[in-house]
Write a protein that holds these residues in place. Structure first.
Motif, PDB file in Angstrom:
ATOM      1  N   MET A   9      17.877 -29.334  -2.038  1.00 38.64           N
ATOM      2  CA  MET A   9      16.545 -28.849  -1.654  1.00 38.64           C
ATOM      3  C   MET A   9      16.159 -29.471  -0.307  1.00 38.64           C
ATOM      4  O   MET A   9      16.395 -30.651  -0.081  1.00 38.64           O
ATOM      5  N   LYS A  13      18.503 -24.168   3.808  1.00 38.63           N
ATOM      6  CA  LYS A  13      19.318 -22.985   3.468  1.00 38.63           C
ATOM      7  C   LYS A  13      18.581 -21.674   3.734  1.00 38.63           C
ATOM      8  O   LYS A  13      19.160 -20.749   4.315  1.00 38.63           O
ATOM      9  N   ASP A  32      16.348 -17.569  -4.603  1.00 35.12           N
ATOM     10  CA  ASP A  32      15.073 -17.839  -5.280  1.00 35.12           C
ATOM     11  C   ASP A  32      14.138 -16.633  -5.164  1.00 35.12           C
ATOM     12  O   ASP A  32      13.517 -16.226  -6.149  1.00 35.12           O
ATOM     13  N   ILE A  43       9.097 -18.998  -9.346  1.00 38.96           N
ATOM     14  CA  ILE A  43      10.053 -19.983  -9.872  1.00 38.96           C
ATOM     15  C   ILE A  43       9.324 -21.083 -10.672  1.00 38.96           C
ATOM     16  O   ILE A  43       9.761 -21.472 -11.753  1.00 38.96           O
ATOM     17  N   PHE A  47      10.079 -22.110 -14.600  1.00 39.71           N
ATOM     18  CA  PHE A  47      10.404 -23.465 -15.077  1.00 39.71           C
ATOM     19  C   PHE A  47       9.368 -23.928 -16.111  1.00 39.71           C
ATOM     20  O   PHE A  47       9.722 -24.507 -17.137  1.00 39.71           O
ATOM     21  N   PHE A  55      16.125 -20.558 -16.253  1.00 38.07           N
ATOM     22  CA  PHE A  55      16.263 -20.304 -14.814  1.00 38.07           C
ATOM     23  C   PHE A  55      17.731 -20.293 -14.395  1.00 38.07           C
ATOM     24  O   PHE A  55      18.167 -19.449 -13.619  1.00 38.07           O
ATOM     25  N   ARG A  56      18.506 -21.226 -14.948  1.00 41.86           N
ATOM     26  CA  ARG A  56      19.946 -21.271 -14.602  1.00 41.86           C
ATOM     27  C   ARG A  56      20.652 -19.987 -15.075  1.00 41.86           C
ATOM     28  O   ARG A  56      21.554 -19.492 -14.406  1.00 41.86           O
ATOM     29  N   GLY A  78      19.868 -21.577  -4.357  1.00 41.81           N
ATOM     30  CA  GLY A  78      18.980 -22.676  -4.709  1.00 41.81           C
ATOM     31  C   GLY A  78      19.815 -23.945  -4.854  1.00 41.81           C
ATOM     32  O   GLY A  78      21.005 -23.878  -5.179  1.00 41.81           O
ATOM     33  N   GLY A  79      19.191 -25.093  -4.628  1.00 39.40           N
ATOM     34  CA  GLY A  79      19.930 -26.350  -4.608  1.00 39.40           C
ATOM     35  C   GLY A  79      20.651 -26.702  -5.898  1.00 39.40           C
ATOM     36  O   GLY A  79      21.618 -27.459  -5.900  1.00 39.40           O
ATOM     37  N   GLY A  80      20.185 -26.120  -7.027  1.00 38.14           N
ATOM     38  CA  GLY A  80      20.790 -26.495  -8.306  1.00 38.14           C
ATOM     39  C   GLY A  80      21.860 -25.530  -8.780  1.00 38.14           C
ATOM     40  O   GLY A  80      22.368 -25.657  -9.894  1.00 38.14           O
ATOM     41  N   ARG A 117       8.633 -27.344  -5.622  1.00 39.89           N
ATOM     42  CA  ARG A 117       9.882 -27.581  -6.359  1.00 39.89           C
ATOM     43  C   ARG A 117       9.557 -28.151  -7.734  1.00 39.89           C
ATOM     44  O   ARG A 117       9.183 -29.331  -7.857  1.00 39.89           O
ATOM     45  N   PRO A 118       9.720 -27.337  -8.785  1.00 48.54           N
ATOM     46  CA  PRO A 118       9.333 -27.790 -10.126  1.00 48.54           C
ATOM     47  C   PRO A 118      10.046 -29.058 -10.568  1.00 48.54           C
ATOM     48  O   PRO A 118       9.477 -29.870 -11.306  1.00 48.54           O
ATOM     49  N   LEU A 119      11.279 -29.263 -10.117  1.00 49.27           N
ATOM     50  CA  LEU A 119      12.012 -30.451 -10.578  1.00 49.27           C
ATOM     51  C   LEU A 119      11.498 -31.735  -9.933  1.00 49.27           C
ATOM     52  O   LEU A 119      11.871 -32.832 -10.340  1.00 49.27           O
ATOM     53  N   ARG A 136      24.599 -34.614  -7.397  1.00 53.83           N
ATOM     54  CA  ARG A 136      25.032 -33.300  -6.876  1.00 53.83           C
ATOM     55  C   ARG A 136      25.922 -33.326  -5.638  1.00 53.83           C
ATOM     56  O   ARG A 136      26.693 -32.390  -5.410  1.00 53.83           O
TER      57      ARG A 136
HETATM   58  C1  S3P Z   1      16.253 -26.142  -7.355  1.00 54.89           C
HETATM   59  C2  S3P Z   1      16.114 -25.793  -6.038  1.00 54.89           C
HETATM   60  C3  S3P Z   1      15.188 -24.742  -5.595  1.00 54.89           C
HETATM   61  C4  S3P Z   1      14.936 -23.740  -6.714  1.00 54.89           C
HETATM   62  C5  S3P Z   1      14.525 -24.432  -7.964  1.00 54.89           C
HETATM   63  C6  S3P Z   1      15.564 -25.429  -8.457  1.00 54.89           C
HETATM   64  C7  S3P Z   1      17.191 -27.251  -7.700  1.00 54.89           C
HETATM   65  O1  S3P Z   1      15.708 -24.071  -4.443  1.00 54.89           O
HETATM   66  O2  S3P Z   1      16.074 -22.959  -6.956  1.00 54.89           O
HETATM   67  O3  S3P Z   1      13.312 -25.083  -7.711  1.00 54.89           O
HETATM   68  O4  S3P Z   1      17.532 -27.409  -8.881  1.00 54.89           O
HETATM   69  O5  S3P Z   1      17.620 -27.971  -6.760  1.00 54.89           O
HETATM   70  P1  S3P Z   1      15.795 -24.755  -2.967  1.00 54.89           P
HETATM   71  O6  S3P Z   1      17.063 -25.528  -2.899  1.00 54.89           O
HETATM   72  O7  S3P Z   1      15.788 -23.591  -2.046  1.00 54.89           O
HETATM   73  O8  S3P Z   1      14.582 -25.609  -2.830  1.00 54.89           O
END
Ligand code: S3P
Length: 183
Positions: A9, A13, A32, A43, A47, A55-56, A78-80, A117-119, A136
């Motif tokens: 995140m 990107k 996203d 998003i 979450f 979400f995954r 997305g970062g995850g 960012r919910p996380l 990660r």
């Molecule tokens: C997430 C990153 C977010 C988005 C969500 C979960 C993550 O995207 O998919 O909040 O788990 O790292 P960005 O990387 O665009 O912030």
């Protein structure tokens, strides 16, 4: 041809992907935004109401759909996305997987006021960033075909770095020579 951007995140990107796609005249998909449009929900709300696993699942479903089309595409993930093996397997269909690598200090600085960012919501944002980041990093590196260190670069400079990889690639040579043959 598909060029996928991966990274933590705040690594840029979405901004880089949009600018790169414009420059190359390729399609652009931000995963996203794609999921929000498909699900008709933000998003954050996904979450909150359905949880991370749901979400995954949506990410996996989106990747299957997106990567089955054959346009020239820049895909910002997305970062995850790398937390699921299935997603990594799907992403390996991309011609280029560029890791926008960003130091943890830079990430913390860029995300310090972020509320989307919910996380990272709630107390201990820095600790949350640290544990996600450490878990990660390795996976981004392992999945990527190319890496750009973004810390001291602006969007335009990262775009130039990404374009260099494309120009130097055998896939690109082949595409250009096919295009020439068709004229
Ligand atoms: C997430 C990153 C977010 C988005 C969500 C979960 C993550 O995207 O998919 O909040 O788990 O790292 P960005 O990387 O665009 O912030």
């Amino acid at each position: 041809m598909v060029l996928t951007l991966i990274g933590f995140m705040g690594s840029g990107k979405s901004g880089v992907g949009k600018a790169l796609a414009e420059d190359l005249n390729w399609d652009f998909i931000d995963m996203d935004a794609y999921i929000e449009a498909e699900e008709g929900k933000r998003i954050k709300d996904i979450f909150r109401k359905q949880g991370e696993e749901a979400f995954r699942d949506m990410e996996t479903k989106a990747l299957k759909k997106i990567l089955s089309s054959s346009t020239s595409l820049v895909l910002a993930t997305g970062g995850g996305v790398i937390t699921r093996d299935k997603n990594k397997e799907l992403l390996r269909k991309s011609d280029f997987i560029i890791y926008l690598r960003t130091k943890i200090e830079t990430v913390k600085e860029r995300l310090k006021d972020d509320k989307n960012r919910p996380l990272l919501l709630g107390e201990d944002k820095e600790d949350k960033i640290t544990s996600l980041y450490n878990g990660r990093m390795e996976q981004y590196s392992e999945l990527s075909t190319h890496v750009v260190d973004t810390d001291s670069l602006d969007i335009a400079e990262v775009v130039i770095a990404c374009k260099e990889f494309i120009k130097l690639s055998p896939e690109f040579d082949e595409k250009i020579s096919n295009l020439r043959k068709s004229y």
